[in-house]
Motif scaffolding. Structure first.
Motif, PDB file in Angstrom:
ATOM      1  N   THR A 144       0.855  -1.178   0.000  1.00 40.98           N
ATOM      2  CA  THR A 144       0.000   0.000   0.000  1.00 40.98           C
ATOM      3  C   THR A 144       0.890   1.227   0.000  1.00 40.98           C
ATOM      4  O   THR A 144       2.063   1.144   0.343  1.00 40.98           O
ATOM      5  CB  THR A 144      -0.911   0.075   1.242  1.00 40.98           C
ATOM      6  N   ALA A 145       0.321   2.350  -0.381  1.00 41.96           N
ATOM      7  CA  ALA A 145       1.080   3.603  -0.359  1.00 41.96           C
ATOM      8  C   ALA A 145       0.130   4.758  -0.140  1.00 41.96           C
ATOM      9  O   ALA A 145      -1.095   4.619  -0.288  1.00 41.96           O
ATOM     10  CB  ALA A 145       1.847   3.786  -1.667  1.00 41.96           C
ATOM     11  N   PHE A 165      -4.208  10.629  -2.358  1.00 40.72           N
ATOM     12  CA  PHE A 165      -4.654   9.270  -2.642  1.00 40.72           C
ATOM     13  C   PHE A 165      -3.993   8.269  -1.703  1.00 40.72           C
ATOM     14  O   PHE A 165      -2.820   8.419  -1.356  1.00 40.72           O
ATOM     15  CB  PHE A 165      -4.269   8.852  -4.067  1.00 40.72           C
ATOM     16  N   VAL A 195      -3.360   4.159  -2.152  1.00 39.58           N
ATOM     17  CA  VAL A 195      -3.550   3.075  -3.102  1.00 39.58           C
ATOM     18  C   VAL A 195      -3.033   1.768  -2.497  1.00 39.58           C
ATOM     19  O   VAL A 195      -2.154   1.772  -1.637  1.00 39.58           O
ATOM     20  CB  VAL A 195      -2.817   3.325  -4.444  1.00 39.58           C
ATOM     21  N   GLY A 196      -3.611   0.685  -2.962  1.00 41.68           N
ATOM     22  CA  GLY A 196      -3.180  -0.633  -2.516  1.00 41.68           C
ATOM     23  C   GLY A 196      -3.208  -1.598  -3.683  1.00 41.68           C
ATOM     24  O   GLY A 196      -4.086  -1.510  -4.548  1.00 41.68           O
ATOM     25  N   MET A 229      -8.122   2.372  -4.904  1.00 42.53           N
ATOM     26  CA  MET A 229      -7.703   3.736  -4.627  1.00 42.53           C
ATOM     27  C   MET A 229      -8.739   4.372  -3.729  1.00 42.53           C
ATOM     28  O   MET A 229      -9.932   4.211  -3.948  1.00 42.53           O
ATOM     29  CB  MET A 229      -7.613   4.503  -5.930  1.00 42.53           C
TER      30      MET A 229
END
Lengths: 380, 380, 380, 380
Positions: free
Chosen positions: D6-7, D14, D16-17, D76
């Motif tokens: 993830t980030a 955002f 996201v993963g 997202m």
């Protein structure tokens, strides 16, 4: 140390990429990354494609105030040409040379393999290039410079490659094929133009060089830690690459030992008379320039008809013509530059650790000190 | 899925290897493994070496009653020629082309790099071959046959390779170089004899083919799952390999698309007119024979003097001559056969799971059924 | 960074273990490792077992001249009580609480699950302890000391644990249960003797503490890099452990925030008033002593009959009584000491890199410098 | 098999993963995922927070036409409350119990640790829950049902937990704390209200149960393959979890063997009289319900002042109060449900392989057949 994943479909709304494990403190800008995306889109012989990548790229994780934070680095490419993938016309005639046929069998898409095309497309390399380009910047910051260029377009090969990074860079920028020798452009352009005319495609060879790399990255103690294997693995994973070479590996396989060995000499430090090994001995960098080559097959999609069949009826049909590039070796040289950077950065972090850029610089400095008897002029 | 480690020094008392992740129920004997070790020791052009590997090899884990149990498979090679490594004469003159120099810098052995030589020696490949040979047997049990052979010794290349596994096997057994065409032996022997005379060494090319492999091993969805990359990574990790090629990758990089694509035909199932791709498209097996080539540099240790230097004094000295093989391509073809088997077995277990051989057979059978429209005559 | 595999069966001829990734230059002797094996065999409440481990242990890889070389560290335990596993009496009545039943189903051994018993036996922890004990030594060499001890035997819990490493060590050596308070021995012995009498078994709790660990090992940036998760994973993997706790995790789950937080104070550097968190915040070490506890169920094999059944006939039968330990918490405290050392060493190498012990010391020294404002008295 | 990253920052634009490795053919909708996000945001005792997650969540990869394609599954979450992170007020007073202090040291943010707060925030679990919720769906599709619930809020513990999945689900939906017994709500609410009043926070205990899981997931052959270790690792990685328990691990550590063993009985198949082991024996599922508990410390940020200090001046200061939840055990029970699903799905894919949902169903069917003597009534 590093982990990377990308996601998204070729015509989906977003492509995203996440890279985990980069140190904090690296300066990085969207501009820097965009240069790679722009270069990747270039090179003579590409088809007309939308230029959407550039405009809609953004960094979405791991950077605050223009510097990495140690958190996963993430990028997003928004696709202005996104389509409703559910409504794409069904695909049932696989293109030979692509993932279409085995991918359809594997994932059960023999009725319609749009999902295979959407993910196996080289479009994924846009986001891969973007998310890994930070490893190129990181290496630059610690004195390691990685450069990719085109070595051959079809049968036209570059004849003379400058020795220094700066010269290669300078000449590459003048070549429409990213050759390190723009004088070859004319011949290559002629070949490409003939191919376009004939509805054909071309392959070629790219090369990546790594300058300033300290000796001892990678290791002989376990095969999976050998740097040559790790480089070969990632370069071969690039679409259309069918062979990978370190140094002059192919040529020297037919030579005698005397012609292949890079003898030592002492001249203000340890030097080599040649670099046939491409900077890697025993699975480790040896202090010389690392040299990696990728051999690409011609693009498998071409205007000229190739026989295929309908997955449902088994009736013979020509393979569909979807994409319009004639040659993508220049683009691949850009991606490979970034892929090799990733492997080198991974090996650097494995050897030197480091949660921050400053920690890495310090640890490399200690090491350079420890071995300076052999490499007295090394920077950092 | 699979994890493998080996340990031990070249002249230590034991070499051990552990492979974790093999299913239960595979028949395996020490005799089976010894055949690989014996073949690895063979091939014309090897120096005189003790034949200790054969006699003192044993399986020490993961097999009860002649069948695997699901527990880690482990092997041990006892070294009758073991020496007290502490008392070895110190080494300070690195051989170019080996791990000696970068390994000494990396691990701090510039006073005496015996530890580098002991671990980086190709002797490790004995235990690696032994521990991974079970993957070859496993594949055989599920109808996948892997064969390695020599393609070129120095400049002498085999001209005619039979198409079938059985023919290659039959011919290979008649060749002192493990060529699939024993008629080339004469020429090659002459070349090797000249090299011996001149104190020289030779490189060459080996090839590994995989027959009966189902389509869809590996995947395009993530670069690290691509089978071509995984194969290239492990083959390049083999000592002295400097290039890896899938199919006719190098040749077709200079051709046009039409000459490179493997068109489909329907003839009692899906066939290809050619196999330029070497059985891999989109990073997956495509149902054709997988073809992998490794290009080996000549052995870097030779009687003919090569310049090196003393790590302590920096004085120029000729590199020491330790080992006496002239060419090891035949041996490498055996190791590569096993390395490629390992990657294929790993991809099989990833795709089909299976704690027991029976489970794997069932799962493959079901898959072969699912795709039998395209491959109607497939076994299992 | 580190990779470890073990192999061998409980009554096979050899158990082997390989640890890949340790730096070069660590002093290690067979004597050092044997101390762990000896301690692991000890503790009151063990059955009569052969003392074969000690005598037949040897280091077989990765060490030359008493120091690690960077090559895989490997150990072998030869089993003087080895049996021909093919001729073992078949087992068909699974012991509840063991791997017997699910293992037989998984690997297809419902006719005879000797292979399951042979690998799932806690005997494997002998070689695991041996091969990982070097991580304990490595940490010691860089100023990090790890100590395991028994916290409870059945319902008898230690009341008073000294604060310092040295005191715990001193007291532990006086206790037959490896308590850090030998005064509890009497009560515990009484309980164990009663259990022996009754054909019963006992569980208990062990604790591992890590002293001198620098802050910032592990990371919050990705869950898989969190040190608490990595510790919990490996400790829970130890046979019979059914719960893992960091600091006072269980107790504070029922308290209010004020009672649980470890407030800061400044007193010649950053201090905490309490260490409820067990030295880990945000998945990282925080500079305090790391505290880990493992809760062990009583051994599932006991003289007192427990109902089971025959896997072939489904007829009810009492579970067989194979092994004679009454309580193994002291032994587990030794293994856990080594397992926690492994995780900490892995995190150290991840953060500081280092191919040699000297490199690691340098990198840690630099880091201690970088943060010395907060931890001014730190050593190294 | 599965890989996840993830980030994104807590207040970035955002999150996201990406989850790599899921089979093709699983039906999944944004609505399904949103239910998890909604449940995660709920539970009595949460502070006022924007409800942005729900509205702006989307699936951005790996799904076409409502079904997975085998490509990486990506999600997202767009953050309507995003802020310019560069302009956030600097943070220099670390909150004890958080990543603030060790994270600042590690990554060099002692001047301003906003980057630490942004990534270590529990906000990351939103995207983690979203991206992993598909594993819950996948398990459901193959007959495995995973449910998480709250077991205790502070000192208030649920007294009576229904045995069946359906009953737990039904009761949980009636409880504002996600208790499987809404009758406890009153007491718990009173406790929480008192805590709110006092500026305090509370911890507690959650439990996850897995119904319908086949025996033999995980393995005893290698510690890293043990399912209990893998579950413990991931559950302990969840913010604020300080202890993990399988079955009645903590209680039985103080009991005798007879009280702890789950005896077999035969009653239309293999049954157990108790499930003290929590469905795991020898590191494998044993066919019983898997039971996992996580013990959470009270949230470390509270209105009631806790002492900290300024990282620059070392002057004592109260820790800042940033966030307003009083208790998050209900939310954690949702995340843990998904985390345990992830581990079980990973073990399923390891055992059964499967590129498509249909392949997995078939392989499980074969296995259920193979062991149906012991589990005759099993579905699928």
């Amino acid at each position: 140390m590093l982990k990377v994943l990308t996601a998204g479909e070729s015509h989906g709304r977003f492509l995203v990429g996440i890279l985990e494990g980069m140190p904090a403190g690296i300066e990085i800008s969207e501009k820097y990354v965009r240069e790679f995306l722009k270069r990747r889109r270039g090179g003579y012989g590409r088809g007309r494609r939308m230029k959407f990548e550039e405009d809609n790229f953004q960094i979405i994780g791991g950077v605050i105030g223009g510097r990495t934070t140690g958190a996963p680095f993430a990028v997003m490419v928004e696709n202005s040409g996104a389509r409703d993938l559910e409504k794409e016309p069904p695909q049932r005639v696989p293109r030979p040379g692509h993932a279409d046929f085995p991918g359809s069998l594997k994932y059960g898409f023999t009725d319609n393999f749009v999902p295979v095309i959407e993910r196996s497309s080289a479009r994924e390399t846009a986001v891969r290039t973007a998310v890994l380009s930070i490893t190129h910047k990181f290496l630059h910051d610690i004195g390691i410079n990685v450069i990719g260029f085109t070595r051959a377009i079809g049968s036209i090969e570059v004849r003379d490659i400058p020795r220094s990074f700066d010269e290669i860079l300078e000449k590459r920028e003048k070549s429409m094929f990213y050759f390190p020798d723009p004088d070859v452009d004319g011949e290559a352009k002629k070949l490409v133009d003939q191919a376009i005319e004939a509805g054909e495609t071309l392959g070629g060879v790219f090369e990546v060089r790594v300058y300033g790399v300290p000796p001892g990255l990678g290791s002989y103690v376990d095969p999976f830690r050998r740097l040559d294997g790790r480089i070969a693995g990632i370069v071969m994973s690039l679409n259309a690459v069918k062979a990978v070479e370190i140094g002059d590996g192919i040529e020297i396989s037919g030579k005698s030992g005397s012609e292949a060995v890079d003898e030592f000499e002492i001249e203000g430090g340890v030097k080599r008379r040649t670099n046939r090994s491409g900077g890697i001995e025993g699975g480790m960098t040896n202090g010389e320039v690392v040299v990696v080559r990728g051999y690409m097959k011609p693009i498998s999609t071409m205007r000229r008809k190739k026989m295929s069949f309908d997955l449902k009826t088994l009736a013979m049909k020509p393979a569909p013509y979807i994409r319009s590039d004639t040659v993508v070796v220049p683009a691949a040289s850009v991606i490979a530059e970034v892929l090799v950077s990733y492997v080198i950065a991974d090996a650097v972090l494995e050897k030197f650790g480091g949660d921050t850029l400053g920690d890495v610089v310090k640890a490399i400095g200690f090491y350079r000190d420890r071995i300076k008897k052999y490499f007295p002029s090394s920077h950092l």
